[in-house]
Write a protein that holds these residues in place. Sequence first.
Motif, mmCIF file in Angstrom:
data_model
loop_
_atom_site.group_PDB
_atom_site.id
_atom_site.type_symbol
_atom_site.label_atom_id
_atom_site.label_comp_id
_atom_site.label_asym_id
_atom_site.label_seq_id
_atom_site.Cartn_x
_atom_site.Cartn_y
_atom_site.Cartn_z
ATOM 1 N N ALA A 213 77.199 -36.677 -15.047
ATOM 2 C CA ALA A 213 75.949 -37.209 -15.745
ATOM 3 C C ALA A 213 75.052 -37.943 -14.775
ATOM 4 C CB ALA A 213 76.237 -38.291 -16.907
ATOM 5 N N ASN A 214 73.776 -38.037 -15.066
ATOM 6 C CA ASN A 214 72.793 -38.913 -14.511
ATOM 7 C C ASN A 214 72.825 -40.307 -15.557
ATOM 8 O OD1 ASN A 214 72.023 -37.281 -12.426
ATOM 9 N ND2 ASN A 214 70.757 -36.286 -14.095
ATOM 10 N N PRO A 215 72.289 -41.474 -14.812
ATOM 11 C CA PRO A 215 72.113 -42.523 -15.559
ATOM 12 C C PRO A 215 71.462 -42.173 -16.966
ATOM 13 C CG PRO A 215 71.720 -42.856 -13.222
ATOM 14 C CD PRO A 215 71.839 -41.655 -13.588
ATOM 15 N N ALA A 216 71.946 -42.934 -18.009
ATOM 16 C CA ALA A 216 71.317 -42.714 -19.446
ATOM 17 C C ALA A 216 70.061 -43.468 -19.503
ATOM 18 C CB ALA A 216 72.294 -43.227 -20.260
ATOM 19 N N VAL A 217 69.112 -42.795 -20.303
ATOM 20 C CA VAL A 217 67.820 -43.408 -20.728
ATOM 21 C C VAL A 217 67.944 -44.034 -22.036
ATOM 22 C CG1 VAL A 217 65.545 -42.867 -21.041
ATOM 23 C CG2 VAL A 217 66.718 -41.862 -19.198
ATOM 24 N N GLY A 218 67.519 -45.448 -22.019
ATOM 25 C CA GLY A 218 67.715 -46.174 -23.444
ATOM 26 C C GLY A 218 69.206 -46.580 -23.714
ATOM 27 N N PRO A 219 68.932 -47.745 -24.364
ATOM 28 C CA PRO A 219 70.375 -48.312 -24.784
ATOM 29 C C PRO A 219 71.241 -47.580 -25.998
ATOM 30 C CG PRO A 219 68.542 -49.631 -25.634
ATOM 31 C CD PRO A 219 68.025 -48.490 -24.912
ATOM 32 N N GLY A 220 72.297 -47.466 -25.979
ATOM 33 C CA GLY A 220 73.144 -46.750 -26.937
ATOM 34 C C GLY A 220 74.429 -46.041 -26.346
ATOM 35 N N ALA A 221 74.868 -45.120 -27.380
ATOM 36 C CA ALA A 221 76.104 -44.464 -26.888
ATOM 37 C C ALA A 221 76.198 -43.947 -25.527
ATOM 38 C CB ALA A 221 76.455 -43.662 -28.292
ATOM 39 N N MET A 222 75.130 -43.213 -25.088
ATOM 40 C CA MET A 222 75.227 -42.768 -24.021
ATOM 41 C C MET A 222 75.186 -43.312 -22.599
ATOM 42 S SD MET A 222 75.438 -39.184 -24.913
ATOM 43 C CE MET A 222 75.023 -38.316 -25.956
ATOM 44 N N GLN A 223 74.964 -44.421 -22.726
ATOM 45 C CA GLN A 223 75.089 -45.525 -21.872
ATOM 46 C C GLN A 223 76.341 -45.490 -21.078
ATOM 47 O OE1 GLN A 223 72.900 -47.545 -19.801
ATOM 48 N NE2 GLN A 223 71.290 -46.764 -21.005
ATOM 49 N N GLY A 224 76.499 -45.475 -19.586
ATOM 50 C CA GLY A 224 77.788 -45.387 -18.936
ATOM 51 C C GLY A 224 78.583 -44.095 -18.949
ATOM 52 N N VAL A 225 77.933 -42.881 -19.579
ATOM 53 C CA VAL A 225 78.776 -41.719 -19.489
ATOM 54 C C VAL A 225 78.656 -41.315 -18.006
ATOM 55 C CG1 VAL A 225 78.737 -39.536 -20.310
ATOM 56 C CG2 VAL A 225 78.371 -41.097 -21.993
ATOM 57 N N SER A 226 79.954 -40.861 -17.766
ATOM 58 C CA SER A 226 79.990 -40.413 -16.124
ATOM 59 C C SER A 226 79.898 -38.746 -16.170
ATOM 60 C CB SER A 226 81.221 -40.987 -15.701
ATOM 61 O OG SER A 226 82.233 -41.144 -16.264
ATOM 62 N N TYR A 227 80.810 -38.263 -16.792
ATOM 63 C CA TYR A 227 80.881 -36.784 -16.964
ATOM 64 C C TYR A 227 81.044 -36.086 -18.415
ATOM 65 C CZ TYR A 227 82.814 -36.665 -12.390
ATOM 66 O OH TYR A 227 83.102 -37.111 -10.713
ATOM 67 N N ILE A 228 80.437 -34.853 -18.374
ATOM 68 C CA ILE A 228 80.686 -34.251 -19.953
ATOM 69 C C ILE A 228 81.185 -32.869 -19.404
ATOM 70 C CG2 ILE A 228 79.126 -33.161 -21.483
ATOM 71 C CD1 ILE A 228 76.778 -34.859 -19.797
ATOM 72 N N GLN A 229 82.140 -32.633 -20.227
ATOM 73 C CA GLN A 229 82.782 -31.424 -20.314
ATOM 74 C C GLN A 229 82.176 -30.578 -21.295
ATOM 75 O OE1 GLN A 229 86.898 -32.355 -20.849
ATOM 76 N NE2 GLN A 229 87.415 -31.634 -18.810
ATOM 77 N N ARG A 230 82.166 -29.190 -21.009
ATOM 78 C CA ARG A 230 81.824 -28.137 -22.167
ATOM 79 C C ARG A 230 83.049 -27.261 -22.295
ATOM 80 N NH1 ARG A 230 77.116 -24.278 -20.774
ATOM 81 N NH2 ARG A 230 78.575 -23.189 -19.720
ATOM 82 N N VAL A 231 83.703 -27.425 -23.413
ATOM 83 C CA VAL A 231 84.854 -26.507 -23.522
ATOM 84 C C VAL A 231 85.105 -25.787 -24.900
ATOM 85 C CG1 VAL A 231 86.277 -28.065 -21.819
ATOM 86 C CG2 VAL A 231 86.180 -28.510 -24.321
ATOM 87 N N ALA A 232 86.132 -25.018 -24.991
ATOM 88 C CA ALA A 232 86.080 -24.149 -26.346
ATOM 89 C C ALA A 232 85.018 -23.606 -26.721
ATOM 90 C CB ALA A 232 86.483 -25.205 -27.644
ATOM 91 N N THR A 233 84.370 -22.897 -25.731
ATOM 92 C CA THR A 233 83.034 -22.191 -26.055
ATOM 93 C C THR A 233 83.465 -20.739 -26.699
ATOM 94 O OG1 THR A 233 83.318 -21.029 -23.827
ATOM 95 C CG2 THR A 233 82.198 -23.150 -23.696
ATOM 96 N N GLN A 234 82.226 -20.705 -27.773
ATOM 97 C CA GLN A 234 82.475 -19.117 -28.451
ATOM 98 C C GLN A 234 80.951 -18.703 -28.385
ATOM 99 O OE1 GLN A 234 83.783 -19.966 -32.557
ATOM 100 N NE2 GLN A 234 85.319 -21.379 -31.738
ATOM 101 N N GLY A 235 80.843 -17.456 -27.675
ATOM 102 C CA GLY A 235 79.394 -16.821 -27.698
ATOM 103 C C GLY A 235 78.663 -17.363 -26.627
ATOM 104 N N GLY A 236 77.450 -17.160 -26.750
ATOM 105 C CA GLY A 236 76.518 -17.599 -25.645
ATOM 106 C C GLY A 236 76.036 -17.092 -24.568
ATOM 107 N N VAL A 237 76.897 -15.742 -24.407
ATOM 108 C CA VAL A 237 76.320 -14.934 -23.238
ATOM 109 C C VAL A 237 75.027 -14.220 -23.348
ATOM 110 C CG1 VAL A 237 78.905 -14.920 -22.464
ATOM 111 C CG2 VAL A 237 77.691 -12.951 -24.110
#
Length: 181
Positions: free
Chosen positions: A128-152
């Motif tokens: 993650a890049n630094p979040a914009v705006g105060p709130g829940a996304m502040q300080g998030v360092s990584y994001i995982q995308r898992v349990a994927t279905q479809g989308g190809v």
Amino acid sequence: MRIQFLLCVVTAATLGACANRAPMMGPYSQTSLPDAVKVPAGHSVVIETVAAGDITYQCRAKKDMDSQFEWVFAGPSASLKDRNGILIGKYYGPPATWENMDGSKLTGTQVAVAPNGEGNIPSQLVKANPAVGPGAMQGVSYIQRVATQGGVAPKGVCAKGNEGEKQVVSYKADYIFYRAM
């Protein structure tokens, strides 16, 4: 007697309401994920979301091969709900952006992907890049995308005759957000 009766009714109603709720899930575990998409030690889960939406692909000439064409990822659009099914944000792009209902949002850089079965987009690890705006996304360092279905990418024809055409495919995935401990 009347008070006891009312207490019994309230207790029964409360127990009935609890019985209709989904069971509480345990803490998220990444133990079954391929090592490539595991978040490094020293980070903990802060938000778990379930996404449902669409991915747009566009028919384009292959890079440095003007006579050959392919479906190219053009961007996502999905709602993000918590594990209780409550809408808490959205995911869109480009660039890939996760936005919470509180207005905080972030983008990121893909670190790794790992296959997740035929017909499914891969699991993914994003720094993650630094979040914009105060709130829940502040300080998030990584994001995982898992349990994927479809989308190809679509299997339909992509050639000179339909260059520039866009097609939309549905997908589902879990996005797990981490912060450094």
